[in-house]
Scaffold this motif. Structure first.
Motif, short mmCIF file in Angstrom:
data_model
loop_
_atom_site.label_atom_id
_atom_site.label_comp_id
_atom_site.label_asym_id
_atom_site.label_seq_id
_atom_site.Cartn_x
_atom_site.Cartn_y
_atom_site.Cartn_z
N SER A 1 39.15 -7.96 2.11
CA SER A 1 40.45 -8.40 2.63
C SER A 1 40.77 -7.66 3.92
O SER A 1 40.26 -6.57 4.18
CB SER A 1 41.56 -8.12 1.60
OG SER A 1 41.26 -8.70 0.36
N PRO B 1 44.92 -14.69 -1.55
CA PRO B 1 44.41 -13.40 -1.08
C PRO B 1 44.86 -12.25 -1.99
O PRO B 1 45.80 -12.38 -2.78
CB PRO B 1 45.01 -13.26 0.32
CG PRO B 1 45.50 -14.62 0.69
CD PRO B 1 45.85 -15.31 -0.60
N TYR C 1 47.53 -8.49 1.65
CA TYR C 1 46.63 -8.89 2.72
C TYR C 1 46.67 -10.41 2.87
O TYR C 1 46.59 -11.13 1.88
CB TYR C 1 45.19 -8.45 2.42
CG TYR C 1 45.04 -6.95 2.33
CD1 TYR C 1 44.79 -6.19 3.46
CD2 TYR C 1 45.16 -6.31 1.10
CE1 TYR C 1 44.65 -4.81 3.37
CE2 TYR C 1 45.02 -4.93 1.00
CZ TYR C 1 44.78 -4.19 2.14
OH TYR C 1 44.66 -2.84 2.06
N THR D 1 41.49 -12.92 2.47
CA THR D 1 40.50 -12.35 1.55
C THR D 1 39.29 -13.25 1.47
O THR D 1 39.42 -14.45 1.22
CB THR D 1 41.07 -12.17 0.13
OG1 THR D 1 42.16 -11.24 0.16
CG2 THR D 1 40.01 -11.66 -0.84
N GLN E 1 35.44 -8.60 -3.07
CA GLN E 1 36.57 -9.14 -2.33
C GLN E 1 36.78 -8.29 -1.08
O GLN E 1 36.99 -7.09 -1.19
CB GLN E 1 37.82 -9.16 -3.19
CG GLN E 1 37.73 -10.03 -4.42
CD GLN E 1 38.97 -9.98 -5.28
OE1 GLN E 1 39.74 -9.04 -5.23
NE2 GLN E 1 39.17 -11.01 -6.10
#
Length: 286
Positions: free
Chosen positions: A222, A272, A276, A279, A220
């Protein structure tokens, strides 16, 4: 068997059967709900959607794991089909446009080399034609990389040091890295580096000052840049699509194609990571 004992046996059997029927009904309702949620996720093209298996019976866990795997496989197939379709279209478009611009470049260049043209009112116009057609040819040639990706050369990639090696390229960004130190991937490091650099470049251009890397069934990535509107999210992986005044529309499309070439996926997360607004999720083959 006396009457009292008989009634007790019958009552126990009825009670047991009734409880079994209730449990069976609840089980079917729960399974039906899970299948419905997975179907809706796939219908909405959310192939990162996964339901937990904790707290389920063994048969339920097996079914849910199968549904989760089917969702991943469906997403991979859809991404592969999209990439192949865009590659075919891009190949045709670049071929036809290059066929049209090449003679224009050649003819205008030949005219510019004529001594009797220099200094005349026609020179400026022909030079504009030459420079415009040359620029268009270079622009189209850059898109050929969308249809000419090399075969990946997989290697062992220790993910945390690999991510840390990119920090020097983006000194203006504050990094948060939650990737396990022991995590290794078998993938093409050059292709993965290109994907991450495209994401980081886009984050900077969107005003991001922080980026976050973590692992949760995939990488992930972000950032705290500007949120991506829904209408943009639907088209952001289409070749040539861009919202930037000077953008080429190749970065995200190429990144997705690279991930598909690696046997994985690149997608924008519907939800996300906390803190954030944006993402991206990179998934890799098992």
């Amino acid at each position: 068997m006396n009457t009292t004992l008989l009634l007790t046996v019958i009552g126990t059997a009825l009670l047991t059967g009734g409880l079994a029927a209730v449990c069976h009904y609840r089980l079917l309702r729960r399974l039906h709900l899970r299948v419905h949620l997975m179907r809706e996720a796939i219908h909405n093209r959310d192939f990162t959607f996964q339901l937990p298996v904790r707290g389920l019976f063994a048969s339920e866990r097996a079914l849910q794991r199968t549904l989760n795997e089917l969702s991943k496989e469906a997403g991979t197939l859809v991404a592969q089909n999209e990439v192949e379709s865009w590659q075919k279209l891009t190949r045709v478009l670049t071929h036809e446009i290059m066929n049209a611009t090449t003679p224009i470049v050649s003819i205008s260049q030949a005219y510019l080399q004529q001594p009797d043209l220099q200094g005349t009112p026609y020179e400026e116009g022909i030079r504009a034609i030459y420079e415009t057609s040359t620029g268009l040819s270079a622009f189209i040639d850059s898109y050929r990389k969308l249809t000419q990706l090399q075969e990946p050369l997989p290697g062992d990639v220790p993910l945390l040091p690999f991510i840390d090696s990119l920090k020097a390229l983006y000194p203006s960004l504050q990094w948060h890295t939650g990737v396990p130190a022991h995590l290794h991937l078998t993938t093409d490091p050059g292709m993965l580096r290109q994907v991450l650099m495209n994401l980081l470049k886009n984050a900077q251009e969107a005003g991001a000052t922080e980026v976050d890397f973590r692992w949760d069934n995939g990488l992930q990535v972000s950032n705290n840049g500007r949120p991506i509107p829904a209408e943009t999210a639907r088209e952001m992986f289409i070749p040539f699509f861009t919202t930037k005044r000077t953008g080429s529309g190749i970065g995200l499309s190429l990144s997705r194609q690279l991930m598909v070439t690696l046997g994985g996926q690149l997608a924008l997360a519907d939800t996300p990571v906390g803190g954030y607004p944006v993402t991206f999720v990179l998934t890799f083959p098992e």
